[in-house]
Scaffold this motif. Sequence first.
Motif, mmCIF file in Angstrom:
data_model
loop_
_atom_site.group_PDB
_atom_site.id
_atom_site.type_symbol
_atom_site.label_atom_id
_atom_site.label_comp_id
_atom_site.label_asym_id
_atom_site.label_seq_id
_atom_site.Cartn_x
_atom_site.Cartn_y
_atom_site.Cartn_z
ATOM 1 N N LEU A 73 0.780 -1.232 0.000
ATOM 2 C CA LEU A 73 0.000 0.000 0.000
ATOM 3 C C LEU A 73 0.815 1.289 0.000
ATOM 4 C CD1 LEU A 73 -2.905 -0.938 2.466
ATOM 5 C CD2 LEU A 73 -2.847 -1.115 -0.024
ATOM 6 N N SER A 114 1.413 6.158 -2.443
ATOM 7 C CA SER A 114 0.337 6.413 -1.480
ATOM 8 C C SER A 114 0.008 7.900 -1.360
ATOM 9 C CB SER A 114 0.701 5.841 -0.110
ATOM 10 O OG SER A 114 1.922 6.395 0.357
ATOM 11 N N GLY A 139 -2.159 8.818 -4.189
ATOM 12 C CA GLY A 139 -3.482 8.237 -3.992
ATOM 13 C C GLY A 139 -4.321 9.044 -3.026
ATOM 14 N N THR A 178 -6.488 9.056 6.687
ATOM 15 C CA THR A 178 -6.351 7.813 5.927
ATOM 16 C C THR A 178 -5.862 6.717 6.867
ATOM 17 O OG1 THR A 178 -5.772 9.080 3.942
ATOM 18 C CG2 THR A 178 -5.268 6.728 3.927
ATOM 19 N N VAL A 203 -5.529 2.183 7.560
ATOM 20 C CA VAL A 203 -5.659 0.776 7.170
ATOM 21 C C VAL A 203 -6.105 0.041 8.424
ATOM 22 C CG1 VAL A 203 -4.489 -1.230 6.200
ATOM 23 C CG2 VAL A 203 -3.805 1.071 5.492
ATOM 24 N N VAL A 247 -9.376 -0.243 3.850
ATOM 25 C CA VAL A 247 -8.686 1.047 3.745
ATOM 26 C C VAL A 247 -9.738 2.153 3.791
ATOM 27 C CG1 VAL A 247 -7.156 2.491 2.350
ATOM 28 C CG2 VAL A 247 -6.863 -0.001 2.365
ATOM 29 N N LYS A 251 -10.647 6.453 4.074
ATOM 30 C CA LYS A 251 -10.302 7.873 3.995
ATOM 31 C C LYS A 251 -11.440 8.608 4.667
ATOM 32 C CE LYS A 251 -8.243 11.680 2.600
ATOM 33 N NZ LYS A 251 -7.083 12.199 3.338
ATOM 34 N N VAL A 293 -12.147 2.906 0.662
ATOM 35 C CA VAL A 293 -11.380 2.898 -0.581
ATOM 36 C C VAL A 293 -11.292 1.459 -1.074
ATOM 37 C CG1 VAL A 293 -9.245 3.597 -1.708
ATOM 38 C CG2 VAL A 293 -10.044 4.825 0.327
ATOM 39 N N PRO A 329 -10.052 -1.897 -2.515
ATOM 40 C CA PRO A 329 -8.705 -2.474 -2.605
ATOM 41 C C PRO A 329 -8.138 -2.439 -4.018
ATOM 42 C CG PRO A 329 -10.082 -3.835 -1.207
ATOM 43 C CD PRO A 329 -10.991 -2.806 -1.820
ATOM 44 N N ARG A 344 -8.550 -0.223 -6.254
ATOM 45 C CA ARG A 344 -8.031 1.122 -6.510
ATOM 46 C C ARG A 344 -6.671 1.314 -5.843
ATOM 47 N NH1 ARG A 344 -11.081 6.922 -6.153
ATOM 48 N NH2 ARG A 344 -9.211 8.210 -6.260
ATOM 49 N N CYS A 345 -6.553 0.855 -4.590
ATOM 50 C CA CYS A 345 -5.285 0.992 -3.863
ATOM 51 C C CYS A 345 -4.161 0.261 -4.579
ATOM 52 C CB CYS A 345 -5.425 0.447 -2.447
ATOM 53 S SG CYS A 345 -6.620 1.307 -1.411
ATOM 54 N N THR A 405 -3.259 1.970 -7.950
ATOM 55 C CA THR A 405 -2.484 3.187 -7.719
ATOM 56 C C THR A 405 -1.050 2.850 -7.340
ATOM 57 O OG1 THR A 405 -4.444 4.404 -7.003
ATOM 58 C CG2 THR A 405 -2.304 5.272 -6.313
#
Length: 339
Positions: A110, A114, A117, A130, A132, A193, A195, A200, A202, A204-205, A208
């Motif tokens: 991640l 980051s 992101g 943000t 986790v 994850v 924000k 968010v 996974p 997408r994470c 990115t």
Amino acid sequence: MPVDKMASFSALASWRTLAIVFALINLKSLPLSWHVRIFYRMFSSWYTPAHVKRAIQSSSTSNKTHPLFQPVSIFSRSPLLETDYNLHKSNSTYFADLDESRSALMTKFLTPNSKQGVKNLEKEGHKGRTGVILGSVHTSFHREIKPYERYEVRSRVLGWDKKWIVIGSWFIRPARKGKEEVVLASSLSKYVVKKGRFTVAPERCLTTAGWLPAKPENSKSRAGQQANSSEGSEKATQMSTTESYTVPSGVDTPDGLPAPVPEQAVEATTAIVEKLESLAEKTSRQQVDASEPLMPLTALDKAGEWDWHHVEMERVRGLRIAENWLALDKQLLEEYARG
């Protein structure tokens, strides 16, 4: 120096020595040691986009497992303060080792890109911290771990859905002369994850960060494809194997993306994704035949190329392992509501 003072000094020195020795052989269990271990794993596992690119290139040239599904290992021992009255590693202390192992794994996947992101999320209006967050942990104990016995904690990503990243972890007694590895305990964990209040995805994470290959433009569900106009359907049938890739807006992807794959692979992958979504709606009482193949391998899969479709198949396979466990939270809440 008087004899009585010398005796007192000797006794004090002896107790101090014992205290130092006791602390040294139990460093892992001392106050704040957990925090030191976690931050050490995070610092040592910090990846950059360059690290990601090298890892992917290495796996593609050596025909290895995609880096997303490769395990991360830590090694440890169980000091005296971690043992229970049976002189085995106490059940509660397994979770501290899992924290350490999973921190190394999640940091690796991640941290690349980051900052970018987070900026993309803020541009979309998602404010707040943000984080986790660990959602739940399930652990099964198979063999005891004796005091000061050396063991390995091996963790890897099994799969992910729209919300959770599912991780499998294993406590292992390393192979010895004439003996194979022994699984001492196994565990399932899931992370989300966030924000602020926004979840968010996974996918997408990981996109990115540069770990995921680009997603094909026509990787939609069959239901969506059938709902398209006849003109759109006719246009889709004319797509060649050289069609371009697109990714969601606001998501960065690395250079050097893999070559596109045949449209048949897209259809096969979307079919199994739809199948997984339907299976997720079933209750845990409805058993799934684990021997049933997910989907036939394409020619590129057999060649060992980790394109988007191959990664998607492995993601789905991993989710099937944890399918009933993922549904358990809802069932437990429903059971509580029944009183």
